[in-house]
Design a protein around this motif. Structure first.
Motif, short mmCIF file in Angstrom:
data_model
loop_
_atom_site.label_atom_id
_atom_site.label_comp_id
_atom_site.label_asym_id
_atom_site.label_seq_id
_atom_site.Cartn_x
_atom_site.Cartn_y
_atom_site.Cartn_z
N TYR A 183 1.27 -1.31 -0.03
CA TYR A 183 0.29 -0.22 -0.16
C TYR A 183 0.87 1.72 -0.08
CZ TYR A 183 -4.22 -3.31 0.92
OH TYR A 183 -4.81 -4.03 1.42
N THR A 184 0.42 2.36 -0.55
CA THR A 184 1.27 3.63 -0.29
C THR A 184 1.70 3.97 1.01
OG1 THR A 184 -0.19 3.93 -2.51
CG2 THR A 184 1.55 5.97 -1.67
N LYS A 185 0.70 3.69 1.69
CA LYS A 185 0.49 4.10 3.19
C LYS A 185 -0.65 3.61 3.87
CE LYS A 185 0.32 9.49 2.74
NZ LYS A 185 -0.71 10.46 2.61
N SER A 186 0.09 2.89 5.15
CA SER A 186 -0.89 1.70 5.80
C SER A 186 -1.62 2.93 7.38
CB SER A 186 0.27 0.48 5.91
OG SER A 186 -1.35 -0.23 5.69
N ILE A 187 -2.67 2.55 7.82
CA ILE A 187 -2.48 2.72 8.98
C ILE A 187 -3.39 0.83 9.75
CG2 ILE A 187 -2.77 4.93 8.79
CD1 ILE A 187 -6.28 4.48 9.29
N GLU A 188 -3.64 1.59 10.89
CA GLU A 188 -4.09 0.26 11.87
C GLU A 188 -5.32 0.61 12.78
OE1 GLU A 188 -1.60 -3.36 13.26
OE2 GLU A 188 -2.82 -3.27 14.76
N ILE A 189 -6.06 0.31 12.66
CA ILE A 189 -7.15 0.45 13.24
C ILE A 189 -8.12 -0.58 14.47
CG2 ILE A 189 -9.41 0.78 13.84
CD1 ILE A 189 -9.26 3.05 11.84
N ASP A 190 -7.78 -0.89 15.71
CA ASP A 190 -8.33 -1.93 16.41
C ASP A 190 -9.84 -1.62 17.11
OD1 ASP A 190 -8.47 -3.82 18.67
OD2 ASP A 190 -6.97 -3.77 19.65
N LEU A 191 -10.72 -2.93 16.28
CA LEU A 191 -12.31 -2.00 16.01
C LEU A 191 -12.23 -2.44 18.49
CD1 LEU A 191 -13.24 -4.43 12.94
CD2 LEU A 191 -12.70 -2.65 13.16
N SER A 192 -11.55 -3.10 18.65
CA SER A 192 -11.64 -3.35 20.04
C SER A 192 -11.80 -2.10 21.61
CB SER A 192 -11.55 -4.45 21.19
OG SER A 192 -9.47 -4.65 20.85
N ARG A 193 -11.25 -0.79 20.55
CA ARG A 193 -10.92 -0.25 21.25
C ARG A 193 -11.75 1.50 20.84
NH1 ARG A 193 -5.74 -0.16 23.50
NH2 ARG A 193 -5.50 2.04 23.49
N ILE A 194 -12.74 0.68 19.80
CA ILE A 194 -14.08 1.55 19.43
C ILE A 194 -14.87 1.64 20.51
CG2 ILE A 194 -15.53 2.41 17.85
CD1 ILE A 194 -13.23 1.17 15.84
N THR A 195 -15.55 2.82 20.95
CA THR A 195 -16.75 2.92 21.75
C THR A 195 -17.31 3.83 20.86
OG1 THR A 195 -15.10 5.17 22.18
CG2 THR A 195 -15.06 3.39 23.92
N ILE A 196 -18.95 3.74 22.00
CA ILE A 196 -19.69 4.38 21.34
C ILE A 196 -19.62 6.12 20.70
CG2 ILE A 196 -21.88 4.95 21.59
CD1 ILE A 196 -22.29 2.72 23.38
N SER A 197 -19.87 6.42 19.61
CA SER A 197 -19.52 7.55 19.13
C SER A 197 -20.23 8.53 18.90
CB SER A 197 -18.59 7.67 18.45
OG SER A 197 -17.06 7.03 18.63
N ILE A 198 -19.93 9.88 18.71
CA ILE A 198 -21.46 10.98 18.02
C ILE A 198 -20.17 11.81 17.59
CG2 ILE A 198 -22.89 11.02 19.43
CD1 ILE A 198 -21.37 13.36 20.48
N ALA A 199 -20.31 12.62 16.27
CA ALA A 199 -18.96 13.40 15.45
C ALA A 199 -20.37 14.55 15.37
CB ALA A 199 -19.32 13.05 14.01
N GLY A 200 -19.63 15.89 14.85
CA GLY A 200 -20.01 16.94 15.33
C GLY A 200 -19.27 18.03 16.23
N PRO A 201 -20.17 18.94 16.09
CA PRO A 201 -21.54 19.69 15.77
C PRO A 201 -21.35 19.49 14.13
CG PRO A 201 -20.66 21.54 17.10
CD PRO A 201 -20.20 20.87 17.21
N ARG A 202 -20.64 20.92 13.55
CA ARG A 202 -20.38 20.53 11.92
C ARG A 202 -19.20 19.95 11.14
NH1 ARG A 202 -19.85 26.45 15.23
NH2 ARG A 202 -21.58 27.08 14.94
N ARG A 203 -18.58 19.49 11.50
CA ARG A 203 -18.02 18.35 10.58
C ARG A 203 -17.91 16.94 10.91
NH1 ARG A 203 -11.88 20.46 9.53
NH2 ARG A 203 -12.01 19.52 11.88
N PRO A 204 -18.34 15.53 9.98
CA PRO A 204 -18.46 14.23 10.15
C PRO A 204 -17.48 14.26 10.40
CG PRO A 204 -18.59 14.47 7.61
CD PRO A 204 -18.39 16.10 7.97
N GLN A 205 -15.88 14.56 10.69
CA GLN A 205 -14.38 14.01 11.24
C GLN A 205 -14.27 14.50 12.61
OE1 GLN A 205 -15.31 16.99 8.32
NE2 GLN A 205 -12.97 17.39 8.51
N ASP A 206 -15.09 15.01 12.95
CA ASP A 206 -15.26 15.76 14.81
C ASP A 206 -15.95 15.20 15.53
OD1 ASP A 206 -13.78 17.77 13.36
OD2 ASP A 206 -14.81 19.04 13.45
N ARG A 207 -14.88 13.60 15.92
CA ARG A 207 -15.35 12.87 16.07
C ARG A 207 -15.91 12.63 18.27
NH1 ARG A 207 -14.55 8.15 19.43
NH2 ARG A 207 -12.87 8.94 19.38
#
Ligand code: F3S
Length: 853
Positions: A341-365
């Motif tokens: 891959y050009t770049k790679s990242i890793e995300i551990d699904l077990s560390r993800i908690t209940i989330s919201i994003a906003g209040p004006r951009r979807p990337q602001d979690r």
């Protein structure tokens, strides 16, 4: 499977181990080149893809031709109106209009015009359908004409659901047979005129969103040229927590990839965590590719994909073919392979908690408990005049909406189970909250009914309000009287809580500039809380009938409950039969649609007017000129700002125009419904209350300065004056110009306003391509001309010399800024042109002149 042989033969010189080092998305692009191009072009393109392995990146271009095109009613109407107008042009020139037809299958879903007028009642969907048909009658007649007049155009009428859900559940084949040669198989690949098209990547189908103009190019059989993308690998590990949903993973992926910066690139998911996700969950994550800035969010085919195909009623023989073909061709997911891959990242699904994003951009979690601290940081101005009966941050809208979060049955079942528990405790949604449920397809109605959840949803106000985009696209309808009153007195800052994917100010509702994105069950929870500021971990939602506080954890559905309910409610036969039933919409069938090769336009129509684009044939906007700045804008100008989709404001000059033409001011519908009428669209250009025109601080909304006279006038009037006076104009903007969507009207209005170029620090991918499709030159600025010492002011003129002979992808174009004081600043801009085909479009004046050629 002999059909696969021709590709294998073509790649015979390449070692299998080399191919296995390519990400699956590049293997699919390789197959597309091998199948659709010829001779030297094919050899060179295939070699370019293999060469990508040397560095993991490339600047080389390859042709891409999909097998089909997907559209919705608001992007298809202008595209089909363009084709109808081109047919008129051909007829006037003495040609045969019936010969102008798309050559690829085009599936149109009428999904973007559903508005939430009625809600919280069992007949809400039927009432909203009546409103929709009445308000869009004329446009829908046109769509029906298109289906009968144009080859290869198929329309899915209102009520059949959202295009991406229909694509997942009905249209996608994963593997398709060549027309007329059933043993020659190929991967199902598509382009869609909506940025959430990559949702289909969740089941291993390669496809992405393009502008309406790029779609017109491919539907007429011309490939689109793409740069061989960088491929970003997202390695998923671990297993998601029982309390979390696919939405939470999608929000984390969005946050991480936005931080990394993957704009315009292909994302591919791999690693052991992939197998732990159901295909429906993968589709949620893939769907948000435009929010993380990528072109795709691809999950390769595996056993889970086949389970999804089976669960949605696909034939066993077809499923067997998908398995055999994908395994044979190397498109099957192999967790042991480690592609480059050009770049790679890793995300551990077990560390993800209940989330919201906003209040004006979807990337602001944020964690779901943090909405209060986020809102506190806004320092909202409140009136001290009198206290409101509502909380300071009332939940104005609680909407279970969007293709993203209503296509995976687990999410809707979870919301229904939460309603069931709340109902059992006697909880009620406060009266200021407008609740709605608008699933992506009618199959949801079937499984929610089978699960016995409809009465529970009803008890909390979440009756099905229709099957379409609804609140997600800003068709939320009126807010409740309590919220309207508190807004008018500036007592509160109402907030939308929705299971959508976008939350730019004004996107969800013109009166709301705050919105949090979250999973459907969390939408129900915040509806019950009624207060967007509440910490749902520490504060109770409400008290029950006995006065006992009820916390979210008391009613949050357990994973086993969701699994059990899902198992008892799913019936594969429902998917086809619910879709077939919705497809025979009697209101749609009763439309008096015209027939014939040419559409009978009506001068008095406020919805359909043939645009002048065909007549712009040969009118290239290149050359040497000195321009007035028409607008000077800042960063993050969205396609919603440039060409709004939402309601036509009743106090605007656009409303005045429509009222003069016989409409009632109290019953004006949305801009999105008017996209077949260029005269309305050009009047609505840049009409956005949240957009600032830096040229003219005192300009009212939708106005600008006519610099020679110093008058502030509606933008289209200023543009017309400049055109009459023979003056060129350009638009100046900052970073991420054109972010948001594939809306081709955002480029068409710029052309109709007469701007010859847009100079911005950066462009969002689809909008950049749309500008070129309209013949408008996008130029990248090295620094800001919107603010700071080099800001362009009304006393400045911009001189450009864009030589057609010298125009090349990414060539340098000098901009000379003539300042009032007499000196000239010279800026080296870079043409935001990626391919030779784009150069051709600019030389011809856009896509439509090229089709006519
Ligand atoms: Fe429609 Fe929203 Fe999806 S507008 S297509 S539901 S992103």
């Amino acid at each position: 499977l002999e059909g696969g042989d021709y590709v294998v033969t073509d790649l015979g010189h390449t070692a299998a181990s080399t191919l296995q080092s390519l990400p699956v998305v590049l293997r699919l692009l390789l197959e597309n080149v091998a199948r659709n191009s010829h001779g030297t072009e094919r050899e060179q393109s295939m070699a370019s893809i293999i060469r990508w392995l040397d560095t993991g990146t490339s600047k080389e271009e390859i042709p891409f031709l999909p097998n089909r095109v997907l559209m919705h009613d608001t992007t298809s109407t202008p595209a089909l109106v363009d084709i109808a107008a081109m047919r008129d042009y051909l007829a006037r020139e003495g040609g045969d209009p019936s010969t102008l037809n798309p050559v690829l299958p085009v599936d149109v879903s009428v999904d973007h015009s559903l508005a939430i007028e009625a809600f919280g009642t069992p007949d809400a969907a039927a009432v909203n359908m009546q409103h929709e048909m009445r308000r869009n009658h004329e446009r829908y007649r046109f769509l029906r004409w298109s289906a009968q007049a144009l080859d290869n155009v198929h329309i899915n009428p209102p009520g059949t659901g959202i295009m991406h859900t229909i694509n997942l559940e009905q249209l996608a084949t994963v593997v398709a047979a060549e027309h007329g040669a059933p043993t020659r198989l190929h991967p199902d690949m598509l382009l869609g005129t909506d940025s959430h098209t990559p949702m289909i990547n969740g089941i291993g189908v390669l496809g992405w969103g393009v502008g309406g103009l790029e779609a017109q190019t491919v539907m007429f059989g011309m490939p689109t040229m793409i740069r061989i993308p960088d491929v970003i690998g997202v390695r998923l590990t671990g297993t998601k927590r029982a309390s979390t949903q696919a939405t939470d993973i999608a929000l984390v992926v969005t946050e991480r990839l936005r931080a990394l910066g993957v704009s315009g690139e292909f994302v591919e998911f791999h690693g052991p965590g992939v197998a732990s996700l159901k295909a429906g969950e993968r589709a949620v994550i893939a769907n948000m590719a435009p929010e993380y800035g990528a072109t795709t969010g691809y999950f390769p085919v595996d056993e889970e994909t086949l389970l999804y195909l089976r669960a949605t009623g696909r034939d066993e023989s077809h499923i067997g073919m998908v398995r055999a073909y994908c395994q044979h061709m190397g498109f099957w997911f192999d967790p042991d392979l480690n592609p480059i891959y050009t770049k790679s990242i890793e995300i551990d699904l077990s560390r993800i908690t209940i989330s919201i994003a906003g209040p004006r951009r979807p990337q602001d979690r944020h964690n779901y408990t943090e909405s209060g601290s986020v809102l506190d940081a806004l320092k909202a101005p409140f009136s001290a005049e009198m206290p409101a009966a509502l909380p300071r941050f009332p939940v104005a809208l609680a909407a279970i909406t969007s293709c993203t979060n209503t296509s995976d049955p687990r999410l809707l079942i979870a919301a229904g189970l939460l309603c069931r528990k709340a109902r059992a405790l006697g909880l009620k949604v406060p009266p200021w909250v407008k609740t709605s449920l608008s699933p992506g397809s009618p199959a949801a109605g079937r499984y929610l009914a089978r699960a016995g959840l409809l009465p529970d949803l009803h008890a909390m106000g979440f009756d099905i309000a229709g099957f379409g985009c609804a609140t997600c696209i800003g068709n939320a309808g009126e807010l409740t009287p309590l919220v309207r009153e508190s807004l008018a007195r500036a007592q509160t800052r109402p907030v939308a809580m929705l299971s959508g994917n976008r939350n730019f100010p004004g996107r969800i509702h013109p009166e709301l500039d705050l919105a949090f994105i979250m999973s459907p069950p969390l939408v129900v929870a915040f509806a019950l809380a009624g207060d967007a500021h509440k910490n749902l971990d520490e504060e109770p939602l409400q008290t029950d009938a006995a006065g006992k506080p009820v916390y979210l954890r008391d009613i949050w559905p357990a994973e086993e409950e969701i699994d059990a309910c899902l198992a008892s409610s799913q019936d594969a036969g429902d998917y086809r039969s619910a879709f077939a039933q919705a497809s025979s919409n009697p209101l749609w069938d009763a439309l008096d649609a015209p027939d014939g090769d040419l559409f009978p336009w009506n001068d008095s129509s406020n919805y359909l007017q043939p645009p002048p684009f065909a007549a712009m044939r040969g009118q290239s906007l290149l050359g040497r000129y000195t321009a007035y700045p028409l607008l000077v804008l800042g960063d993050d100008v969205t396609t919603d700002h440039i060409s709004p989709a939402s309601a036509v404001p009743r106090d605007s000059h656009i409303a005045d125009y429509l009222v003069q033409r016989g409409e009632s001011r109290s019953d004006l519908n949305v801009f999105a419904a008017r996209r077949g009428n260029w005269k309305v669209m050009v009047r609505g250009a840049f009409f956005s209350r949240s957009l600032r025109n830096l040229l003219c601080d005192a300009c009212p909304v939708g106005h600008t300065l006519h610099i020679p006279s110093g008058e502030m006038l509606p933008l289209h009037e200023v543009a017309a004056r400049y055109a009459d006076e023979g003056h060129a104009t350009v638009i100046i903007a900052g970073e991420r110009y054109g972010m948001g969507s594939s809306r081709d009207w955002a480029a068409k209005v710029v052309r109709l306003l007469g701007a010859r170029a847009v100079l911005a620090q950066s462009f969002e991918r689809i909008h950049r391509s749309n500008l070129i499709g309209m013949g408008v030159v996008p130029l990248r600025l090295p620094y800001s001309l919107s603010c700071g010492p080099l800001q362009v002011r009304d006393s400045d003129r911009i001189e450009l010399d864009i030589d057609p002979e010298q125009l090349q992808p990414r060539c340098v174009i000098k901009a000379r800024i003539h300042r009032a004081e007499g000196h000239i600043d010279t800026v080296d801009t870079v043409a935001a042109i990626e391919t030779q085909l784009e150069v051709q479009f600019l030389l011809a004046g856009g896509v439509m002149p090229t089709i006519l050629q």
